[in-house]
Design a protein around this motif. Structure first.
Motif, PDB file in Angstrom:
ATOM      1  N   SER A  34       0.751  -1.220   0.033  1.00 24.76           N
ATOM      2  CA  SER A  34       0.093  -0.170  -0.004  1.00 24.76           C
ATOM      3  C   SER A  34       0.731   1.186   0.119  1.00 24.76           C
ATOM      4  CB  SER A  34      -1.139   0.107   1.155  1.00 24.76           C
ATOM      5  OG  SER A  34      -0.395  -0.153   2.456  1.00 24.76           O
ATOM      6  N   HIS A  75      -5.241  13.613  -2.613  1.00 23.25           N
ATOM      7  CA  HIS A  75      -5.531  13.774  -1.209  1.00 23.25           C
ATOM      8  C   HIS A  75      -5.342  11.922  -1.112  1.00 23.25           C
ATOM      9  CE1 HIS A  75      -6.708  17.701  -0.896  1.00 23.25           C
ATOM     10  NE2 HIS A  75      -7.661  17.394  -1.842  1.00 23.25           N
ATOM     11  N   VAL A  76      -4.391  11.522  -0.965  1.00 28.89           N
ATOM     12  CA  VAL A  76      -4.144  10.033  -0.834  1.00 28.89           C
ATOM     13  C   VAL A  76      -3.509   9.577   0.563  1.00 28.89           C
ATOM     14  CG1 VAL A  76      -2.740   8.080  -1.550  1.00 28.89           C
ATOM     15  CG2 VAL A  76      -3.345  10.082  -3.208  1.00 28.89           C
ATOM     16  N   TYR A  77      -4.426   8.551   1.138  1.00 28.89           N
ATOM     17  CA  TYR A  77      -4.101   8.211   2.370  1.00 28.89           C
ATOM     18  C   TYR A  77      -3.716   6.594   2.503  1.00 28.89           C
ATOM     19  CZ  TYR A  77      -6.440  12.327   3.711  1.00 28.89           C
ATOM     20  OH  TYR A  77      -6.600  13.662   3.871  1.00 28.89           O
ATOM     21  N   ASP A  78      -3.057   6.117   3.288  1.00 33.10           N
ATOM     22  CA  ASP A  78      -2.445   4.701   3.224  1.00 33.10           C
ATOM     23  C   ASP A  78      -2.852   4.211   4.653  1.00 33.10           C
ATOM     24  OD1 ASP A  78       0.911   3.305   3.077  1.00 33.10           O
ATOM     25  OD2 ASP A  78      -1.204   2.350   3.205  1.00 33.10           O
ATOM     26  N   TYR A  79      -3.691   3.338   4.612  1.00 31.15           N
ATOM     27  CA  TYR A  79      -4.476   2.569   5.726  1.00 31.15           C
ATOM     28  C   TYR A  79      -3.223   1.516   5.866  1.00 31.15           C
ATOM     29  CZ  TYR A  79      -7.200  -0.307   8.685  1.00 31.15           C
ATOM     30  OH  TYR A  79      -7.767  -1.304   9.665  1.00 31.15           O
ATOM     31  N   PRO A 128     -10.540  12.589  -1.529  1.00 31.24           N
ATOM     32  CA  PRO A 128      -9.694  11.628  -0.614  1.00 31.24           C
ATOM     33  C   PRO A 128     -10.010  10.276  -1.346  1.00 31.24           C
ATOM     34  CG  PRO A 128     -10.763  13.019   0.595  1.00 31.24           C
ATOM     35  CD  PRO A 128     -11.576  13.370  -0.592  1.00 31.24           C
ATOM     36  N   VAL A 129      -8.827   9.497  -1.285  1.00 30.87           N
ATOM     37  CA  VAL A 129      -8.530   8.050  -1.708  1.00 30.87           C
ATOM     38  C   VAL A 129      -7.858   7.456  -0.750  1.00 30.87           C
ATOM     39  CG1 VAL A 129      -6.718   8.403  -3.336  1.00 30.87           C
ATOM     40  CG2 VAL A 129      -8.217   6.193  -3.408  1.00 30.87           C
ATOM     41  N   VAL A 130      -8.278   6.177  -0.252  1.00 35.10           N
ATOM     42  CA  VAL A 130      -7.652   5.401   0.701  1.00 35.10           C
ATOM     43  C   VAL A 130      -7.086   4.175   0.223  1.00 35.10           C
ATOM     44  CG1 VAL A 130      -7.774   4.348   2.788  1.00 35.10           C
ATOM     45  CG2 VAL A 130      -8.866   6.514   2.880  1.00 35.10           C
ATOM     46  N   VAL A 131      -6.167   3.702   0.292  1.00 35.19           N
ATOM     47  CA  VAL A 131      -5.299   2.502  -0.049  1.00 35.19           C
ATOM     48  C   VAL A 131      -4.974   1.432   0.942  1.00 35.19           C
ATOM     49  CG1 VAL A 131      -4.611   3.182  -2.362  1.00 35.19           C
ATOM     50  CG2 VAL A 131      -3.074   3.271  -0.370  1.00 35.19           C
ATOM     51  N   TYR A 132      -5.318   0.246   0.755  1.00 38.05           N
ATOM     52  CA  TYR A 132      -4.761  -0.498   1.782  1.00 38.05           C
ATOM     53  C   TYR A 132      -4.418  -2.008   0.964  1.00 38.05           C
ATOM     54  CZ  TYR A 132      -9.340  -3.229   1.381  1.00 38.05           C
ATOM     55  OH  TYR A 132     -10.505  -3.902   0.882  1.00 38.05           O
TER      56      TYR A 132
END
Lengths: 156, 67
Positions: free
Chosen positions: A2, A16-20, B58-62
């Motif tokens: 990820s 706006h990118v987020y890494d869980y 917003p985009v969330v990657v996992y």
């Protein structure tokens, strides 16, 4: 994976990118709903019971003895103020002469399992070690509940 | 630099309508994925495969976990 995906999205123009980072394993371990072919498979968390006796580190042994007595499991779990599992006190270790606190008599760091562990896998683990119960905790180490071996019987 | 988030922030973002993308291979996605997630495997992450996503939102990657 990820982190690389997140970086790649930024290079593609996403603003706006987020890494869980903890990922799907973290989500599953919290017992949160999912979608997909395996979403409905039975997990040990579904069978966890909340009726386990608990106490705090500073509780006197006399009190611990009283909370274990009516418990169907024969033990009490020692929790921190926030709910994290610290230890276990078994009835069998509390002889009449024992004094002190839960912290003095507990066995620290009992083994635990995750919410999303499969029922067959837990059944095999408990049978291998001849255990009757398993403790389920969250990713933060907080007590979720206790699963009994007899609740894992294959209905098949 | 993408922001690294944990469960509480993820929940807030999802409540706000963030786009969710699982980057694991299709078979793993098919077995089980977070509700509402779409699958764009890392090996296929390109301009054309991400064209359905809104770059302004917003985009969330996992993936599976920290490793």
């Amino acid at each position: 994976m990820s982190p690389r995906a997140a970086c790649r999205l930024e290079t593609l123009g996403f603003q706006h990118v987020y890494d869980y980072v903890p990922g799907k394993s973290d989500w599953l371990a919290r017992g949160l709903p999912t979608e997909g072919e395996q979403a409905d498979r039975p997990r040990v968390g579904h069978l966890a019971r909340k009726d386990v006796a608990t106490c705090r580190l500073g509780d006197r042994v006399e009190h611990v003895r009283e909370v274990i007595k009516p418990s169907p499991y024969g033990f009490c779990l020692v929790l921190a103020e926030g709910g994290a599992l610290l230890g276990r006190v078994r009835w069998s270790t509390l002889d009449d002469e024992l004094t002190g606190t839960a912290e003095d008599v507990m066995t620290p760091g009992p083994s635990t399992v995750r919410y999303d562990l499969s029922v067959p896998e837990l059944r095999a683990r408990l049978d291998k070690r001849e255990l009757k119960t398993a403790i389920v905790t969250t990713p933060e180490g907080d007590l979720f509940g206790v699963v009994r071996r007899r609740d894992l019987e294959d209905p098949g | 630099m993408p922001a690294r988030i944990e469960i509480d922030q993820l929940r807030d973002l999802l409540d706000s309508g963030a786009q969710l993308v699982e980057v694991l291979p299709p078979a793993e996605y098919g077995e089980e994925h977070l509700p509402g997630a779409i699958n764009i495997p890392l090996k296929q992450l390109e301009a054309d495969t991400t064209s359905l996503l809104d770059q302004r939102n917003p985009v969330v990657v996992y993936c599976w976990d920290y490793l």
